[in-house]
Design an enzyme around this catalytic site. Structure first.
Site, PDB file in Angstrom:
ATOM      1  N   LYS A   1      -6.308  -1.110  -2.417  1.00 43.89           N
ATOM      2  CA  LYS A   1      -7.408  -0.831  -1.492  1.00 43.89           C
ATOM      3  C   LYS A   1      -8.247  -2.083  -1.252  1.00 43.89           C
ATOM      4  O   LYS A   1      -8.682  -2.350  -0.122  1.00 43.89           O
ATOM      5  CB  LYS A   1      -8.293   0.290  -2.042  1.00 43.89           C
ATOM      6  CG  LYS A   1      -7.645   1.661  -1.995  1.00 43.89           C
ATOM      7  CD  LYS A   1      -7.653   2.232  -0.586  1.00 43.89           C
ATOM      8  CE  LYS A   1      -7.116   3.643  -0.558  1.00 43.89           C
ATOM      9  NZ  LYS A   1      -7.189   4.260   0.784  1.00 43.89           N
TER      10      LYS A   1
ATOM     11  N   ASP B   1     -10.800   9.295   0.046  1.00 40.83           N
ATOM     12  CA  ASP B   1     -10.004  10.512   0.155  1.00 40.83           C
ATOM     13  C   ASP B   1     -10.766  11.600   0.895  1.00 40.83           C
ATOM     14  O   ASP B   1     -10.161  12.426   1.583  1.00 40.83           O
ATOM     15  CB  ASP B   1      -9.620  11.018  -1.238  1.00 40.83           C
ATOM     16  CG  ASP B   1      -8.949   9.939  -2.059  1.00 40.83           C
ATOM     17  OD1 ASP B   1      -7.854   9.513  -1.676  1.00 40.83           O
ATOM     18  OD2 ASP B   1      -9.538   9.491  -3.058  1.00 40.83           O
TER      19      ASP B   1
ATOM     20  N   GLU C   1     -11.892   6.177  -5.500  1.00 34.62           N
ATOM     21  CA  GLU C   1     -10.544   6.370  -4.970  1.00 34.62           C
ATOM     22  C   GLU C   1      -9.698   7.252  -5.892  1.00 34.62           C
ATOM     23  O   GLU C   1      -9.637   7.031  -7.101  1.00 34.62           O
ATOM     24  CB  GLU C   1      -9.854   5.010  -4.812  1.00 34.62           C
ATOM     25  CG  GLU C   1      -8.475   5.068  -4.205  1.00 34.62           C
ATOM     26  CD  GLU C   1      -8.489   5.510  -2.752  1.00 34.62           C
ATOM     27  OE1 GLU C   1      -7.488   6.101  -2.314  1.00 34.62           O
ATOM     28  OE2 GLU C   1      -9.501   5.261  -2.057  1.00 34.62           O
ATOM     29  N   ASP C   2      -9.052   8.243  -5.314  1.00 32.25           N
ATOM     30  CA  ASP C   2      -8.050   9.076  -5.991  1.00 32.25           C
ATOM     31  C   ASP C   2      -8.565   9.751  -7.255  1.00 32.25           C
ATOM     32  O   ASP C   2      -7.854   9.836  -8.271  1.00 32.25           O
ATOM     33  CB  ASP C   2      -6.785   8.255  -6.285  1.00 32.25           C
ATOM     34  CG  ASP C   2      -5.964   8.035  -5.026  1.00 32.25           C
ATOM     35  OD1 ASP C   2      -6.286   8.644  -3.991  1.00 32.25           O
ATOM     36  OD2 ASP C   2      -4.993   7.249  -5.066  1.00 32.25           O
TER      37      ASP C   2
ATOM     38  N   TYR D   1       0.885  -1.174   0.000  1.00 34.89           N
ATOM     39  CA  TYR D   1       0.000   0.000   0.000  1.00 34.89           C
ATOM     40  C   TYR D   1       0.921   1.221   0.000  1.00 34.89           C
ATOM     41  O   TYR D   1       2.030   1.177  -0.517  1.00 34.89           O
ATOM     42  CB  TYR D   1      -0.903  -0.116   1.240  1.00 34.89           C
ATOM     43  CG  TYR D   1      -1.994   0.911   1.403  1.00 34.89           C
ATOM     44  CD1 TYR D   1      -2.781   1.320   0.329  1.00 34.89           C
ATOM     45  CD2 TYR D   1      -2.253   1.455   2.654  1.00 34.89           C
ATOM     46  CE1 TYR D   1      -3.804   2.255   0.509  1.00 34.89           C
ATOM     47  CE2 TYR D   1      -3.265   2.384   2.841  1.00 34.89           C
ATOM     48  CZ  TYR D   1      -4.031   2.782   1.759  1.00 34.89           C
ATOM     49  OH  TYR D   1      -5.025   3.705   1.943  1.00 34.89           O
TER      50      TYR D   1
ATOM     51  N   ALA E   1      -6.730  22.851   1.285  1.00 31.46           N
ATOM     52  CA  ALA E   1      -8.183  22.818   1.087  1.00 31.46           C
ATOM     53  C   ALA E   1      -8.573  21.992  -0.129  1.00 31.46           C
ATOM     54  O   ALA E   1      -9.560  22.291  -0.806  1.00 31.46           O
ATOM     55  CB  ALA E   1      -8.725  24.252   0.966  1.00 31.46           C
ATOM     56  N   GLY E   2      -7.799  20.941  -0.412  1.00 28.61           N
ATOM     57  CA  GLY E   2      -8.157  20.025  -1.484  1.00 28.61           C
ATOM     58  C   GLY E   2      -9.194  19.013  -1.023  1.00 28.61           C
ATOM     59  O   GLY E   2      -9.936  19.261  -0.057  1.00 28.61           O
TER      60      GLY E   2
ATOM     61  N   ASN F   1      -5.877   6.096   7.112  1.00 30.30           N
ATOM     62  CA  ASN F   1      -7.241   5.762   6.688  1.00 30.30           C
ATOM     63  C   ASN F   1      -7.562   4.284   6.862  1.00 30.30           C
ATOM     64  O   ASN F   1      -8.723   3.912   7.084  1.00 30.30           O
ATOM     65  CB  ASN F   1      -7.452   6.128   5.218  1.00 30.30           C
ATOM     66  CG  ASN F   1      -7.474   7.612   4.970  1.00 30.30           C
ATOM     67  OD1 ASN F   1      -6.896   8.382   5.730  1.00 30.30           O
ATOM     68  ND2 ASN F   1      -8.137   8.028   3.907  1.00 30.30           N
TER      69      ASN F   1
END
Length: 574
Positions: free
Chosen positions: A175, A270, A246-247, A103, A303-304, A468
């Site tokens: 994942k 995320d 994801e992503d 991972y 702030a993403g 996470n």
């Protein structure tokens, strides 16, 4: 570690070479003498029968002879392609050591080099240029299968390394593996997907060995239609599965989550996973300080998708747990990005729509020192807002300087500092430094593993890893277990509250705010129980059994990496 169960019996129709080449069924040298005779394997395998323990010892010895993390990653990938039980059993025995190999951070390097390391396909590749056959391709991979989990990515924002095109399949498969390791999702009931909509990565576009669709990223209406076609196939053919996004890039992640979360059980790690594990760390921290989430003032640096996910998750928890209105809860947050503090005068070109609720009024900042561009930088935000919580998800290494941390310490007795950026070289502050600059008073958690910090009294302060993987598998398993129609905010908050209740710091303030990663499977199981029970409380479960059966049903559902006994059945495998 995992005993063979006498009740684990499989009817298998495969024989000889076919049985040895399917990782779901292959046992290698662990096939018994009786099985070897029944399945035509005598003479195909060396004579001695090995136990799973012996196989794991051999595989671990082989792994330790490999000289780099990326080669270890390749070795483990090869093992997974040979024998699922051996692969997952080995990982389970060395969870803390090997998770970073399969991972983050090592998987990022494997993804970046996907086309050059490519040997064998894994998962489902749905390509924009072939979208006319999407339904046929989807059904070819799923027909006759009960799918409980689908992890998909468009690979625009992979693990801090950005757009990786078709190589994003590596994050989907990683994942999925974590779901199996942590909560026992059956790997045969999980599907990893990459949505190949092109790439804007110049290196990939100019690479003659790139195996994906060599085109610029599709965006806008055509992108949305492609994603919607995929989601509607899932809703039609696998209505009870969890869809894990994801992503995805910052322009799409929150938007797609909001678009589909009321239509299906959809989860974005995320945004929601990062938010949930951070919320759990904060709940544990306020438990130590004997305060409430609503008592805090929060500065979020970055702030993403992650920063906004944390903000909204904590905001929602404040509303639910402390009875605060949405408007009042929003006022407790100060978001800072590359343009400085998110405030009105930045203008719409610098403020995404998703951030509008958290824009600070300009009049608050009259007379505050700005840079040449008129932006309020982090240090001045901390001096003015006097936060009790400082969270970093900016990938700006060292951004929490000594001046910033000491300015924060002036405003509160026990500052809560969570530098969450990965990998460790991008962390906003080394926790040792934050501990020293606050004279051991900071409550700390990081996104990467760090050694303990020394307290002024000489004791070690355990730095919690805000990973996470401590929570998202449990959140997902709770939804899968209850077959909930949605993944609601209430379910996520229930999971975070359960994880926080397991905090070692609640018993010893010098211990970590979150459980040690080695205990992640047990922690995730408890999270799953809380999530499924909350689904019952909200009346959105899709199962016929009762809430009182949640724990028993969860235990029964977990897949374990153990060998069962095979009986030959020429009518088909079961």
């Amino acid at each position: 570690m995992f005993p063979i169960s006498s009740e684990l019996i499989f009817k298998v129709a495969l024989r000889s070479e076919a049985l040895l080449t399917l990782p779901r069924w292959n046992k290698g040298t662990a096939f018994t003498k009786e099985e070897r005779k029944s399945f035509g394997l005598t003479g195909r395998i060396p004579s001695r029968v090995n136990t799973l323990d012996e196989q794991c010892d051999r595989a671990y010895d082989q792994l330790r002879s490999v000289d780099s993390p990326i080669r270890m990653n390749s070795f483990l990938q090869s093992l997974k392609e040979q024998n699922w039980v051996l692969y997952y059993s080995l990982l389970s025995r060395h969870l803390k050591e090997l998770t970073p190999i399969i991972y983050t951070p090592t998987e990022a390097e494997a993804i970046a080099n996907y086309s050059h390391l490519f040997r064998r396909s894994e998962g489902l590749f749905l390509t924009f240029s072939d979208q006319d056959s999407m339904e046929e391709d989807f059904l070819e991979q799923t027909r006759g299968r009960e799918i409980e989990l689908i992890v998909c990515t468009d690979a625009e924002a992979i693990l801090g390394i950005g757009d990786q095109g078709v190589g994003g399949i590596g994050i989907s498969t990683a994942k999925s593996v974590i779901y199996t390791l942590m909560v026992g999702i059956n790997p045969s009931k999980a599907l990893s997907v990459t949505l190949d909509v092109g790439t804007d990565n110049e290196t990939l576009l100019n690479d003659r060995l790139y195996v994906g669709w060599p085109s610029r990223r599709v965006r806008g209406v055509e992108y949305d239609k492609f994603i919607d076609k995929f989601v509607q196939l899932i809703r039609k053919y696998q209505p009870h599965c969890l869809l894990h996004f994801e992503d995805f890039g910052v322009t799409n992640a929150q938007r797609l989550l909001e678009l589909y979360r009321n239509e299906h059980s959809v989860f974005n790690d995320d945004i929601q996973g990062t938010g949930a594990v951070t919320l759990a760390a904060l709940m544990a921290a306020v438990g130590v300080t004997k305060s409430k989430l609503a008592d805090q003032r929060y500065v979020i640096f970055g702030a993403g998708s992650a920063g906004l996910g944390i903000t909204t998750q904590v905001r929602d928890a404040i509303m639910l747990a402390d009875g605060v209105s949405r408007e009042e809860a929003n006022k407790k947050f100060y978001l800072v990005d590359r343009f400085g503090l998110i405030k009105q005068s930045l203008g719409p070109d610098k403020i995404r729509a998703a951030l509008q609720e958290f824009v600070r009024p300009d009049e608050e900042w009259a007379g505050v020192l700005t840079n040449d561009a008129g932006e309020v930088e982090l240090l001045e935000v901390v001096r003015k807002a006097q936060p009790t919580v400082l969270i970093g998800c900016s990938t700006k290494g060292g951004a929490f300087t000594e001046r910033v941390v000491k300015a924060m310490k002036k405003g509160c007795e026990r500052p809560i500092i969570l530098p969450l950026s990965n990998p460790s070289k991008l962390v906003e502050v080394d926790p040792k430094d934050a501990n020293d600059w606050t004279e051991g008073m900071a409550l700390l958690a990081t996104g990467s593993p760090f050694p303990p910090a020394k307290m002024p009294n000489g004791k070690d302060y355990v730095i919690a890893e805000c990973n996470n993987a401590l929570i998202y598998p449990g959140l997902g398993f709770g939804a899968v277990l209850s077959q909930s129609r949605q993944m609601t905010d209430g379910m996520i908050i229930a999971g975070a509250r359960r994880l926080a209740a397991l905090s070692p710091a609640l018993k010893d303030p010098d211990s970590g705010l979150l459980p040690d990663f080695q205990d992640a499977p047990a922690a995730n199981f408890e999270v799953a129980i809380a999530v499924a029970e909350q689904a019952f409380d909200e009346g959105i479960q899709g199962v016929s059994w009762s809430k009182e059966e949640v724990r028993t049903k969860a235990e029964e559902k977990q897949w374990k990496p153990v060998y069962g006994r095979y009986e030959y059945d020429d009518h088909g495998a079961k």
